[in-house]
Design an enzyme around this catalytic site. Structure first.
Site, mmCIF file in Angstrom:
data_model
loop_
_atom_site.group_PDB
_atom_site.id
_atom_site.type_symbol
_atom_site.label_atom_id
_atom_site.label_comp_id
_atom_site.label_asym_id
_atom_site.label_seq_id
_atom_site.Cartn_x
_atom_site.Cartn_y
_atom_site.Cartn_z
ATOM 1 N N PRO A 11 100.874 28.893 -17.923
ATOM 2 C CG PRO A 11 100.804 29.238 -15.606
ATOM 3 C CD PRO A 11 101.791 28.998 -16.810
ATOM 4 C CG ASN A 12 95.504 30.553 -16.531
ATOM 5 O OD1 ASN A 12 94.768 29.586 -16.666
ATOM 6 N ND2 ASN A 12 96.075 30.736 -15.513
ATOM 7 N NE ARG A 19 93.830 34.321 -17.562
ATOM 8 C CZ ARG A 19 94.856 34.838 -17.496
ATOM 9 N NH1 ARG A 19 95.838 34.819 -18.660
ATOM 10 N NH2 ARG A 19 95.603 35.252 -16.314
ATOM 11 C CE1 TYR A 24 97.750 39.086 -18.918
ATOM 12 C CE2 TYR A 24 95.280 38.475 -18.413
ATOM 13 C CZ TYR A 24 96.770 38.717 -18.032
ATOM 14 O OH TYR A 24 97.137 38.371 -16.523
ATOM 15 C CG ASN A 75 103.808 35.171 -20.868
ATOM 16 O OD1 ASN A 75 103.721 35.078 -19.730
ATOM 17 N ND2 ASN A 75 102.890 35.989 -21.627
ATOM 18 C CB ALA A 78 100.482 32.876 -12.416
ATOM 19 C CD GLU A 99 110.373 37.688 -16.789
ATOM 20 O OE1 GLU A 99 109.256 37.872 -16.142
ATOM 21 O OE2 GLU A 99 111.466 38.036 -16.394
ATOM 22 C CG HIS A 101 105.500 39.414 -18.063
ATOM 23 N ND1 HIS A 101 105.168 38.435 -17.693
ATOM 24 C CD2 HIS A 101 106.792 39.677 -17.638
ATOM 25 C CE1 HIS A 101 106.039 37.828 -16.878
ATOM 26 N NE2 HIS A 101 107.052 38.507 -16.981
ATOM 27 N NE ARG A 108 97.611 42.977 -14.532
ATOM 28 C CZ ARG A 108 97.561 41.710 -15.129
ATOM 29 N NH1 ARG A 108 98.407 40.963 -15.674
ATOM 30 N NH2 ARG A 108 96.301 40.973 -14.532
#
Length: 145
Positions: A11-12, A19, A24, A75, A78, A99, A101, A108
């Site tokens: 998502p996103n 964004r 990012y 990725n 969330a 995985e 990120h 964070r």
């Protein structure tokens, strides 16, 4: 054995480049995909790309990777932090998964420090921006040698 690696964006991630650029970066998902495709050509593998904002669609896509792909770069956005459904899909398909990120999730907010999918992945790459996808692809290809 298939020589295709699936690159899965959660998502996103379709909003990359627009964004929260300070977190990012300025690269779009399409630019990252182009870099991954270029690296795949050099490595001699094919890649396919998938993005969804829907948890169920991600689960279905992962399930449909069985017998088609040699590895998954994911990725999960969330969903990394709470989707038992994505975790269970990855565990069920038994496809080597890396995985990724873009940001360093450990620098964070505390809730981002937990990945429910990490235990079913062969490894995790965090904090190297979009290049993390290329690193994950290389790791999957070279890890299979």
């Amino acid at each position: 054995m298939p020589t295709t690696i699936a690159v899965v964006h959660g998502p996103n991630l379709n909003l990359l480049g627009k964004r929260e650029v300070g977190i990012y970066g300025g690269k779009t998902m399409e630019e990252i995909n182009a870099e991954v495709a270029s690296a795949a050509r050099i490595l001699g593998v094919d890649v396919e790309f998938y993005q969804s904002n829907s948890e169920g669609d991600l689960v279905t896509y992962i399930q449909n990777c069985v017998g088609r792909v040699a590895g998954i770069v994911i990725n999960a956005g969330a969903y990394t932090h709470y989707s038992i459904a994505v975790r269970d899909a990855l565990a069920a398909v038994k496809i080597p998964t890396a995985e990724v990120h873009i940001s360093n999730i450990y620098q964070r907010e505390p809730f981002r420090h937990t990945s429910v999918i990490a235990p079913v992945c062969v490894g995790q790459i965090s904090g190297f921006g979009g290049y993390g996808y290329v690193l994950a692809l290389q790791a999957l290809v070279h890890g299979a040698e």
